[in-house]
Structures are given as C-alpha cells and as structure tokens.
Design a protein around this motif. Structure first.
Motif, PDB file in Angstrom:
ATOM      1  N   VAL A   6       3.066  -1.042   4.441  1.00  0.00           N
ATOM      2  CA  VAL A   6       1.668  -1.145   4.022  1.00  0.00           C
ATOM      3  C   VAL A   6       1.137  -2.418   4.654  1.00  0.00           C
ATOM      4  O   VAL A   6       1.647  -3.502   4.396  1.00  0.00           O
ATOM      5  CB  VAL A   6       1.525  -1.189   2.487  1.00  0.00           C
ATOM      6  N   PRO A   7       0.120  -2.291   5.497  1.00  0.00           N
ATOM      7  CA  PRO A   7      -0.390  -3.483   6.184  1.00  0.00           C
ATOM      8  C   PRO A   7      -1.055  -4.455   5.227  1.00  0.00           C
ATOM      9  O   PRO A   7      -1.603  -4.057   4.204  1.00  0.00           O
ATOM     10  CB  PRO A   7      -1.408  -2.910   7.174  1.00  0.00           C
ATOM     11  N   TYR A   8      -0.974  -5.734   5.567  1.00  0.00           N
ATOM     12  CA  TYR A   8      -1.714  -6.740   4.809  1.00  0.00           C
ATOM     13  C   TYR A   8      -3.197  -6.432   4.958  1.00  0.00           C
ATOM     14  O   TYR A   8      -3.662  -6.097   6.037  1.00  0.00           O
ATOM     15  CB  TYR A   8      -1.456  -8.142   5.355  1.00  0.00           C
ATOM     16  N   PRO A   9      -3.951  -6.576   3.869  1.00  0.00           N
ATOM     17  CA  PRO A   9      -5.392  -6.331   3.977  1.00  0.00           C
ATOM     18  C   PRO A   9      -6.047  -7.374   4.876  1.00  0.00           C
ATOM     19  O   PRO A   9      -5.714  -8.551   4.815  1.00  0.00           O
ATOM     20  CB  PRO A   9      -5.884  -6.454   2.539  1.00  0.00           C
ATOM     21  N   GLN A  10      -6.935  -6.930   5.708  1.00  0.00           N
ATOM     22  CA  GLN A  10      -7.600  -7.821   6.647  1.00  0.00           C
ATOM     23  C   GLN A  10      -8.865  -8.447   6.081  1.00  0.00           C
ATOM     24  O   GLN A  10      -9.128  -9.608   6.295  1.00  0.00           O
ATOM     25  CB  GLN A  10      -7.926  -7.070   7.951  1.00  0.00           C
ATOM     26  N   LEU A  12     -10.566  -7.748   2.509  1.00  0.00           N
ATOM     27  CA  LEU A  12     -10.940  -7.185   1.217  1.00  0.00           C
ATOM     28  C   LEU A  12     -11.886  -8.167   0.546  1.00  0.00           C
ATOM     29  O   LEU A  12     -11.457  -9.124  -0.098  1.00  0.00           O
ATOM     30  CB  LEU A  12      -9.701  -6.982   0.341  1.00  0.00           C
ATOM     31  N   PHE A 128      -7.975  -0.755  -2.430  1.00  0.00           N
ATOM     32  CA  PHE A 128      -6.742  -0.930  -1.651  1.00  0.00           C
ATOM     33  C   PHE A 128      -5.651   0.016  -2.169  1.00  0.00           C
ATOM     34  O   PHE A 128      -4.980   0.701  -1.387  1.00  0.00           O
ATOM     35  CB  PHE A 128      -6.286  -2.391  -1.747  1.00  0.00           C
ATOM     36  N   GLU A 131      -6.846   3.810  -1.414  1.00  0.00           N
ATOM     37  CA  GLU A 131      -7.123   4.178  -0.021  1.00  0.00           C
ATOM     38  C   GLU A 131      -6.027   3.765   0.958  1.00  0.00           C
ATOM     39  O   GLU A 131      -5.780   4.466   1.940  1.00  0.00           O
ATOM     40  CB  GLU A 131      -8.467   3.566   0.396  1.00  0.00           C
ATOM     41  N   THR A 132      -5.360   2.649   0.711  1.00  0.00           N
ATOM     42  CA  THR A 132      -4.341   2.168   1.645  1.00  0.00           C
ATOM     43  C   THR A 132      -2.931   2.545   1.196  1.00  0.00           C
ATOM     44  O   THR A 132      -2.120   3.000   1.991  1.00  0.00           O
ATOM     45  CB  THR A 132      -4.445   0.636   1.825  1.00  0.00           C
ATOM     46  N   VAL A 133      -2.648   2.347  -0.086  1.00  0.00           N
ATOM     47  CA  VAL A 133      -1.307   2.647  -0.608  1.00  0.00           C
ATOM     48  C   VAL A 133      -1.204   4.117  -1.013  1.00  0.00           C
ATOM     49  O   VAL A 133      -0.119   4.654  -1.151  1.00  0.00           O
ATOM     50  CB  VAL A 133      -0.954   1.705  -1.783  1.00  0.00           C
ATOM     51  N   HIS A 134      -2.334   4.782  -1.192  1.00  0.00           N
ATOM     52  CA  HIS A 134      -2.411   6.211  -1.533  1.00  0.00           C
ATOM     53  C   HIS A 134      -1.826   6.506  -2.911  1.00  0.00           C
ATOM     54  O   HIS A 134      -1.166   7.528  -3.111  1.00  0.00           O
ATOM     55  CB  HIS A 134      -1.746   7.076  -0.458  1.00  0.00           C
TER      56      HIS A 134
END
Length: 187
Positions: A6-10, A12, A128, A131-134
C-alpha cells in the motif's frame, strides 16, 4: 500471508489538515505533543505519559513503518496543512484482510482540541481506507466514558452499533466500549 503493498499517501489534505506516513524526523515533534497531552490523552491511552521521550517516539515510528510495509496497519500523523505543526495521530490499523475491515484510531494534542481536526483527518483516513486499501468496513471503538472520542466517531460518520462489555482494558481495568462503524455507502 500475502503482503500487499500500500503506497504512502502523497497528498491527503483538505487544505486545513494533512495526513501522511511518519518519518524518522517526526520523533521530536511527536514526543513533545504526547508530553503536552499526557493528562487528556493518557486517561484513555496509557502510552501517552508525561515522560514520553524521543527514543520512544522513534521506536513507534519504526513499528509504524514495519506495519505499513507488511500491510497490517497504516499509522499517519495529523499536521496543520499550512504550518506543518504536529497535531496528533490517525491510524487505520488492526487490519483484517479476509473480511476487509480495520480499526480507525486517533488522538489529538491538547492544544489542538475543539477545532475539528480529528473530524477532518478522520474523513481523509476513511477515503484512504476505502479507496486505497480497499476496505469495506471501518470500526471505531471508544471507551464508553470517553465522550470526546465518541463524539468524534459520530462526526467522522460512524454509526453507533452498540455497547461491547469489557471490550477495552485500560491501565489494567476493563471498560465497556462503544462500537461505531463506517462503510463506503455512509460517506
């Protein structure tokens, strides 16, 4: 166990607060914020003590990085989007991969209380998480007597599901806890 990256948030941010992954250079600011908040935060989170030091913060940051790399949890700091001041912490943690849910935990330094920062950061963290971790469910568990945390859970969008008996142990004492949840359709 499968490790999913999981990428670090750029970026948020909502323009008032920013969430980002911890950096090694955050240890001093974190330690100072924890010490400031020992009386308020420490009542519910025993790690928040008046003697919290930079070395302890460095250990925490190392654990955060490891959990992130393993995909087990995603601890972020809350900072003022304009000044970069350390305001507190927000974590999507205790991830359960099979059933795609996790816990949302948060704390805020005492001098930042009452400004809506946790609500703003919580909404960013939900975006996050979904949408990112699902994830399909976020749980917020707060001691029944921790009214500020419970109010924050509601402002973030948490739906009260019930009171869980002896769900938390704080300073060796069991506490009932309020369970809140947020699912993608609630946002």
């Amino acid at each position: 166990m499968t490790i999913d990256t999981v990428p670090y948030p750029q970026d948020l941010t909502d323009g008032v607060v920013r969430l980002r992954a911890y950096r090694d250079t955050d240890a001093d600011a974190m330690a100072e914020a924890v010490r400031e908040s020992a009386a308020s935060v420490g009542r519910w989170m025993p790690w928040a003590r008046a003697d919290y030091d930079t070395a302890t913060a460095q250990d925490w940051i190392r654990l955060c990085k490891q959990a992130w790399l393993l995909g087990d949890g995603f601890e972020m700091l809350i900072e003022d989007a304009h000044t970069g001041r350390y305001l507190g912490g927000m974590g999507v943690n205790q991830r359960h991969r099979e059933h795609r849910f996790a816990n949302l935990g948060y704390w805020l330094r005492t001098s930042a209380h009452g400004k809506g920062y946790v609500t703003r950061a919580g909404k960013l963290a939900l975006g996050f998480a979904f949408e990112t971790v699902h994830l399909t469910r976020i749980e917020i568990v707060a001691a029944s007597e921790n009214h500020p945390s419970r109010k924050a859970a509601e402002r973030i969008g948490g739906v009260f599901e019930g009171m869980l008996r002896n769900r938390l142990v704080i300073n060796e004492k069991p506490f009932d806890a309020a369970m809140y949840s947020v699912v993608p359709g609630d946002r």
